[in-house]
Scaffold this active site. Structure first.
Site, PDB file in Angstrom:
ATOM      1  N   ASP A   1       0.876  -1.168   0.000  1.00 50.67           N
ATOM      2  CA  ASP A   1       0.000   0.000   0.000  1.00 50.67           C
ATOM      3  C   ASP A   1       0.918   1.224   0.000  1.00 50.67           C
ATOM      4  O   ASP A   1       2.105   1.129   0.301  1.00 50.67           O
ATOM      5  CB  ASP A   1      -0.935  -0.009   1.221  1.00 50.67           C
ATOM      6  CG  ASP A   1      -2.101   0.972   1.046  1.00 50.67           C
ATOM      7  OD1 ASP A   1      -2.076   1.766   0.079  1.00 50.67           O
ATOM      8  OD2 ASP A   1      -3.037   0.943   1.875  1.00 50.67           O
TER       9      ASP A   1
HETATM   10  C1  BGC Z   1      -4.944   3.462   0.166  1.00 48.99           C
HETATM   11  C2  BGC Z   1      -5.109   2.436  -0.932  1.00 48.99           C
HETATM   12  C3  BGC Z   1      -4.994   3.110  -2.276  1.00 48.99           C
HETATM   13  C4  BGC Z   1      -3.655   3.827  -2.347  1.00 48.99           C
HETATM   14  C5  BGC Z   1      -3.410   4.528  -3.672  1.00 48.99           C
HETATM   15  C6  BGC Z   1      -3.700   4.294  -0.011  1.00 48.99           C
HETATM   16  O1  BGC Z   1      -3.688   5.347   0.887  1.00 48.99           O
HETATM   17  O2  BGC Z   1      -4.916   2.825   1.411  1.00 48.99           O
HETATM   18  O3  BGC Z   1      -6.328   1.779  -0.811  1.00 48.99           O
HETATM   19  O4  BGC Z   1      -5.138   2.182  -3.300  1.00 48.99           O
HETATM   20  O5  BGC Z   1      -3.607   4.806  -1.320  1.00 48.99           O
HETATM   21  O6  BGC Z   1      -4.209   5.626  -3.825  1.00 48.99           O
END
Ligand code: BGC
Length: 660
Positions: free
Chosen positions: A264
């Site tokens: 993530d």
């Molecule tokens: C989130 C993810 C997301 C990623 C990219 C993160 O902060 O937890 O779910 O896909 O950002 O935007």
């Protein structure tokens, strides 16, 4: 030298023809190139207001991230964008408009209990992603709804592992069927937003496998997602992204997962540990991480082997992307067709919670007095990475032709224009600012406006609106009605019933709320969640009976938050102990005196069905009512959901046999 160049050229030419070429390519990559490949290309424009460019040219403005291209070897960059309810990109792309369809959010779609519908919506998401040049959609979000207060529950599907896994598998098949990869997220136990970067979820092993891992196991077995996203949090004292047990022993060895694990969107962590654990690609990636790796693995054969394993996974992903790009047929997003699908999908997912004396469906010429700020400014999605830049949204006020009460309507419109009335409770302040305007606070009502409107109306329609988002959990008070909401429901119910008229409540919410204290005030309650850009139309489809509601709750609606044992251990900043073990959602009510406000699987219809279990365990469903409708059959084993099926649209008197 010429020979080296020739062999390099040969490797490049055949790279995408066969998996063995991944190995050949690996052999000619320099250490520096390997490091470049496993560390992403930098922060994208996460917030649609900012535009922080990637290191290099941004191919798809507003995408969440990219991998580095290695031009010397013909390795292209892979583009990744959110998210679960629609392709999250900037609505302007290289001088053209580039809106994406805002579909109903995850918890709404899941209420359809319709794997086929998930696949269909997934297909549309995949097409739009492909048309905009996105290779991986960072979707679906599939964490278990451990507590109603999790800020991101709106992106997730259910409190039940089997239901989550099956629905997510449908979504993944739909997206990937269009040549766009998915990233099932967030693995694992990212069940709260408070302290999400450092919170330690402490969970015993049995509970992990039976509840929190199960959906991921199912989705991997049934749909083979191209990537799995490792979460921000810690699990039993170890960062998930650094856990070899989680990412290698469980995911690879036990479940035989062959795709890539991507992190993530973390800032720098212990990069070497991530690699060693089997986190193949560090997203979004920064230069410090590259330096970490250069230093850590130089002169270290073991380390280099682990790095190679990651490089191989990323090369395999690139290979899939490259092949899919060649096969993709979607050049322009079919926004009009997808709007029709968004409307149908929403209407198929709404849950009818109560319908006293057949208040619904409404007759077509009924005059409606429309109350509630979100009737005029609907909450169509959540904030954060699940937000979608849609071209428009349809409010209830836009589609009710015969709404009455001019004074009321103009007061609501004035209220909706004033930004100071927006609710700051959902999501980080900045997330909310850039990724959604936030829901409108409820407008205090004057009795005379209510009376005036109801005098000329046949029915009162009241919407209760709530928004939640990424980065922050819902406050406990968000579960209960606010003072203004309570006053509105009481006053409108009073005045309507005094005049012998009924009150219908529409719940336009992103999470579970308290209903016991007020539900007797309403004649009918329809739960529409955050229904996407076509929300107003879809709600009217169900209120007027053009669509017969067939949605079911995918989570328990408790009478009080305290009825769910997770409430005792939720939302701590540093450590969250899952002491309730598997007593999550409906499982918490086994052998208990307590009863929920609405139970898991609950949902009414405008028609009636009978179920008859046949000798082979299949179930004969008959529509015994007077309207066409669909019905869900749930099979339970040891009191837990073991299978479910939904009928096609059954006409009155029609039957269908559903097999487990
Ligand atoms: C989130 C993810 C997301 C990623 C990219 C993160 O902060 O937890 O779910 O896909 O950002 O935007």
């Amino acid at each position: 030298m010429r020979r080296v160049l020739c062999s390099l050229l040969f490797v490049m030419c055949v790279f995408f023809a066969h998996a063995a070429n991944v190995d050949s390519l690996l052999n000619v990559m320099t250490h520096k190139e390997k490091v470049r490949l496993v560390i992403g290309g930098g922060w994208g424009s996460l917030f649609s207001g900012f535009n922080i460019p990637f290191c290099g040219k941004q191919q798809v403005p507003g995408a969440a991230g990219v991998t580095h291209a290695i031009k010397r070897l013909g390795i292209p960059s892979v583009v990744m964008a959110d998210g679960p309810a629609g392709v999250r990109i900037k609505p302007r792309q290289h001088g053209k408009t580039a809106y994406a369809t805002a579909f109903p959010v995850g918890c709404c779609l899941a209420s359809s209990w319709d794997v086929g519908l998930m696949e269909e919506v997934g297909g549309a998401l995949g097409e739009e992603a492909a048309a905009y040049g996105v290779d991986i959609l960072l979707s679906p979000g599939m964490n278990i709804m451990r507590s109603p207060l999790c800020g991101r529950n709106y992106e997730y599907y259910s409190e039940d592992p089997l239901l989550t896994g099956k629905l997510a598998a449908g979504m993944v098949r739909g997206i990937q069927g269009k040549g766009v990869g998915t990233s099932v997220k967030h693995f694992a136990c990212n069940n709260q937003e408070t302290g999400r970067m450092h919170n330690d979820s402490q969970v015993d092993s049995l509970t992990l496998f039976n509840i929190y891992f199960k959906p991921f196991e199912i989705v991997i077995r049934e749909s083979n997602p191209w990537t799995v996203m490792s979460s921000y949090n810690l699990l039993n004292g170890e960062r998930t992204q650094e856990s070899r047990w989680l990412l290698t022993d469980v995911l690879r060895r036990r479940w035989h997962y062959e795709g890539a694990v991507i992190s993530d969107w973390t800032f720098r962590r212990r990069t070497r540990r991530q690699i060693e654990a089997g986190n193949n690609l560090m997203m979004p990636g920064d230069v410090l991480q590259r330096m970490d790796l250069k230093k850590a693995f130089k002169e270290n054969a073991d380390g280099e082997n682990m790095l190679d394993t990651c490089v191989k996974r990323v090369l395999q992903l690139v290979e899939k992307v490259q092949r899919a790009r060649e096969e993709r047929r979607w050049r322009e997003p079919r926004l009009e067709e997808h709007a029709v699908l968004a409307r149908r999908a929403a209407a198929e997912s709404f849950v009818l919670l109560c319908n006293e004396g057949n208040t619904l469906p409404l007759s077509p010429d009924v005059r409606i007095a429309l109350f509630g700020a979100s009737s005029y400014d609907m909450v169509i999605g959540g904030t954060g990475s699940g937000h979608v830049n849609a071209a428009y949204k349809v409010n209830l006020s836009d589609v009710i032709g015969n709404s009455v009460g001019e004074r009321l309507k103009s007061e609501y419109r004035r209220w909706a224009k004033g930004n100071k009335h927006r609710n700051k409770a959902a999501g980080f302040g900045f997330m909310q600012k850039y990724l959604g305007r936030g829901a409108l606070k409820e407008m205090p009502l004057k009795r005379e406006w209510i009376r005036e409107a109801l005098d000329s109306a046949d029915i009162a329609l009241v919407t209760v609106g709530r928004q939640a988002g990424e980065g922050r959990d819902r406050e406990r008070s968000d579960f209960s009605l606010t003072g203004e909401e309570r006053d509105m429901l009481c006053a409108v119910s009073d005045e309507a019933h005094l005049r012998g008229k009924k009150m219908v409540v529409v719940l336009n919410v992103s999470g579970v709320i308290e209903t016991m204290s007020w539900r007797s005030l309403a004649d009918a309650v329809l739960l529409v969640w955050c229904p996407g850009q076509e929300g107003g139309n879809a709600v009217m489809d169900v209120l007027t009976g053009a669509v017969n509601p067939s949605g079911r709750l995918t989570m328990t609606w408790p009478m009080r938050l305290e009825d769910l044992p997770s409430t005792r251990n939720f939302g701590d900043e540093d450590v969250t102990r899952y002491e309730e073990r598997d007593s999550v959602g409906y499982r918490a009510y086994f052998d208990s005196e307590r009863i929920p406000a609405y139970e898991f699987g609950y949902g009414l219809s405008y028609t009636a069905f009978s179920e008859e279990t046949l000798t082979d365990g299949s179930v004969l469903v008959r529509n015994t009512g007077r309207m066409a409708g669909r019905h869900v059959v749930m099979w339970m084993k040891n009191r837990c959901l073991s299978s479910f099926r939904k009928t096609r649209l059954l006409q009155p008197g029609e039957e269908e046999v559903l097999r487990e």
